[in-house]
Design a protein around this motif. Structure first.
Motif, PDB file in Angstrom:
ATOM      1  N   SER A 101       0.897  -1.085  -0.110  1.00 26.76           N
ATOM      2  CA  SER A 101      -0.188   0.097  -0.127  1.00 26.76           C
ATOM      3  C   SER A 101       0.954   1.297   0.063  1.00 26.76           C
ATOM      4  N   GLY A 102       0.809   2.168  -1.082  1.00 27.86           N
ATOM      5  CA  GLY A 102       1.339   3.411  -0.958  1.00 27.86           C
ATOM      6  C   GLY A 102       2.973   3.167  -1.126  1.00 27.86           C
ATOM      7  N   GLY A 103       3.393   1.936  -1.614  1.00 32.11           N
ATOM      8  CA  GLY A 103       4.741   1.757  -1.707  1.00 32.11           C
ATOM      9  C   GLY A 103       5.446   0.786  -0.505  1.00 32.11           C
ATOM     10  N   ALA A 104       4.417   0.706   0.502  1.00 33.93           N
ATOM     11  CA  ALA A 104       4.931   0.148   1.869  1.00 33.93           C
ATOM     12  C   ALA A 104       4.439  -1.379   2.263  1.00 33.93           C
ATOM     13  N   VAL A 105       4.919  -2.119   2.661  1.00 26.92           N
ATOM     14  CA  VAL A 105       4.490  -3.518   2.796  1.00 26.92           C
ATOM     15  C   VAL A 105       3.139  -3.324   3.709  1.00 26.92           C
ATOM     16  N   ALA A 106       1.979  -3.923   3.338  1.00 27.44           N
ATOM     17  CA  ALA A 106       0.881  -3.996   4.125  1.00 27.44           C
ATOM     18  C   ALA A 106       0.314  -5.320   3.807  1.00 27.44           C
ATOM     19  N   ASN A 107       0.188  -6.368   4.467  1.00 27.47           N
ATOM     20  CA  ASN A 107      -0.095  -7.607   4.214  1.00 27.47           C
ATOM     21  C   ASN A 107      -1.595  -7.792   4.397  1.00 27.47           C
ATOM     22  N   ALA A 110      -4.814  -2.222   5.323  1.00 27.22           N
ATOM     23  CA  ALA A 110      -4.058  -0.974   5.387  1.00 27.22           C
ATOM     24  C   ALA A 110      -4.935   0.057   5.809  1.00 27.22           C
ATOM     25  N   ARG A 111      -4.501   1.300   6.344  1.00 23.96           N
ATOM     26  CA  ARG A 111      -5.521   2.446   6.692  1.00 23.96           C
ATOM     27  C   ARG A 111      -5.177   3.545   5.813  1.00 23.96           C
ATOM     28  N   TRP A 112      -5.996   4.352   5.747  1.00 22.62           N
ATOM     29  CA  TRP A 112      -5.628   5.777   4.865  1.00 22.62           C
ATOM     30  C   TRP A 112      -6.175   6.822   5.847  1.00 22.62           C
ATOM     31  N   ASN A 113      -5.129   7.589   6.199  1.00 25.36           N
ATOM     32  CA  ASN A 113      -5.475   8.776   7.510  1.00 25.36           C
ATOM     33  C   ASN A 113      -5.589  10.249   6.665  1.00 25.36           C
ATOM     34  N   GLY A 114      -6.079   9.875   5.300  1.00 29.30           N
ATOM     35  CA  GLY A 114      -6.244  11.393   4.576  1.00 29.30           C
ATOM     36  C   GLY A 114      -5.165  11.826   3.920  1.00 29.30           C
ATOM     37  N   THR A 115      -3.857  11.301   4.039  1.00 27.96           N
ATOM     38  CA  THR A 115      -2.737  11.651   3.516  1.00 27.96           C
ATOM     39  C   THR A 115      -2.097  10.760   2.995  1.00 27.96           C
ATOM     40  N   GLN A 116      -1.901   9.690   3.513  1.00 31.25           N
ATOM     41  CA  GLN A 116      -1.239   8.186   3.245  1.00 31.25           C
ATOM     42  C   GLN A 116      -1.501   7.032   3.592  1.00 31.25           C
ATOM     43  N   TRP A 117      -1.297   5.970   3.020  1.00 32.09           N
ATOM     44  CA  TRP A 117      -1.490   4.775   3.199  1.00 32.09           C
ATOM     45  C   TRP A 117      -0.570   4.014   4.320  1.00 32.09           C
ATOM     46  N   GLN A 118      -0.831   3.220   5.149  1.00 33.08           N
ATOM     47  CA  GLN A 118      -0.309   2.766   6.508  1.00 33.08           C
ATOM     48  C   GLN A 118      -0.337   1.154   6.739  1.00 33.08           C
ATOM     49  N   PRO A 119       0.290   0.249   7.131  1.00 33.32           N
ATOM     50  CA  PRO A 119      -0.097  -0.999   7.465  1.00 33.32           C
ATOM     51  C   PRO A 119      -0.542  -0.986   8.948  1.00 33.32           C
ATOM     52  N   LEU A 120      -1.691  -2.027   9.301  1.00 31.96           N
ATOM     53  CA  LEU A 120      -2.060  -2.262  10.480  1.00 31.96           C
ATOM     54  C   LEU A 120      -1.075  -3.355  10.969  1.00 31.96           C
ATOM     55  N   GLY A 121      -0.207  -3.055  11.603  1.00 34.85           N
ATOM     56  CA  GLY A 121       0.775  -4.017  12.271  1.00 34.85           C
ATOM     57  C   GLY A 121       1.367  -4.872  11.159  1.00 34.85           C
TER      58      GLY A 121
END
Length: 313
Positions: A101-107, A110-121
């Motif tokens: 997600s967004g270039g990062a590992v997210a198995n 994933a979550r979107w905070n309005g600015t970027q995608w981030q993994p959940l653990g």
């Protein structure tokens, strides 16, 4: 969304009119959501986030938002497939079969905070098919056996920092989730002997089968409508009744306002009403549907009037 019903799927047209996998119903006719199709392929999940429609499915950029006028990307997007969407703690949650997600590992989540995608653990080891929110936690169901490295067997909860199992799950794959009467409801594959049959409820301490369950079946979709659980899927029998692909579960002739089902409308029920008073998440989560006595998707003064009528009856 904006008082219209939004539908997504694998369709190309409705009534001879062309559509790209998503359409809106204004109460009279089906209309397009202007611009090209949202994700370039089938739409598997829909949500409303920050006053926009979010559509997700399959494709190279499989999630986009529609602001009532046009479609646009949600960040750099996600690839492969998204099966489920939810809103949790002010963030958009997407889950499916992806691992970036967004270039990062997210198995798979994933979550979107309005600015970027981030993994959940560290995510899950296999696909996630369903999401909901229950008791302040994000619930995920699917075909996975680990979440955040912990053994969870097809269903798990996220408290904002880590993944945990939910009780002693006795079922198989989970395809659908919702909440009803303060309980978490899970639907899925026709589970093996000794386990629940395709439909179960979690009351905060134990899992229990709902009624006699579904037979030779998959439960694929769940929603709460006018005080009943409505389930759709691949089944022909619900409990002891014939049911072709769709059935509902509810309490017969309830005393309106008796939220804890003790056959009396009293202060205990008022506490449950107060807990959901003006809950802005009601429309999206369905958590307060029973407390929403007039089924307006809001818990407000209209519900209080109905509740007062049955007070101490």
């Amino acid at each position: 969304y904006n008082d219209e019903l939004i539908a997504g799927g694998g369709f190309f047209q409705i009534g001879g009119v062309g559509f790209n996998y998503v359409a809106r119903w204004n109460g009279t006719q089906w209309l397009a959501l202007s611009g090209p199709g949202p994700v370039g392929s089938y739409v598997f999940a829909l949500a409303v986030y920050n006053d926009e429609v979010i559509a997700a499915g399959a494709g190279t950029n499989c999630i986009r938002s529609w602001n009532g006028t046009r479609w646009q990307n949600v960040g750099t997007g996600l690839k492969e497939s998204i099966w489920a969407l939810a809103v949790y703690n002010g963030e958009l949650i997407a889950a499916g079969g992806f691992n970036v997600s967004g270039g990062a590992v997210a198995n798979r989540i994933a979550r979107w905070n309005g600015t970027q995608w981030q993994p959940l653990g560290s995510g899950m080891n296999a696909d996630v098919f369903a999401l909901t929110v229950y008791n302040g936690k994000l619930i995920a169901g699917g075909v996975f056996s680990t979440a955040g490295g912990a053994s969870v067997k097809y269903i798990a909860q996220w408290d904002g920092s880590s993944w945990e199992p939910i009780g002693n799950w006795t079922g198989s794959y989970v395809y659908a989730l919702t909440t009803y009467n303060g309980q978490l409801i899970a639907g899925g594959y026709n589970w093996p002997s000794g386990g629940v049959k395709a439909l179960a409820k979690w009351d905060g301490s134990t899992w229990q089968q709902i009624g006699q369950g579904l037979y030779n079946s998959d439960a694929r979709a769940l929603i709460v409508y006018e005080g009943d659980i409505v389930v759709g899927g691949q089944f022909f029998q619900a409990g002891d009744k014939g049911a072709g692909y769709m059935a509902r579960w509810g309490l017969p002739d309830p005393l309106r306002g008796d939220f804890n089902h003790d056959c009396r409308v009293d202060f205990k029920d008022f506490a449950l009403l107060a807990l959901q008073w003006l809950n802005v998440e009601c429309e999206y989560t369905g958590f307060c549907s029973e407390v929403d006595l007039d089924y307006s998707r809001n818990v407000d003064a209209s519900d209080l009037v109905i509740f007062s009528y049955n007070w101490l009856r």
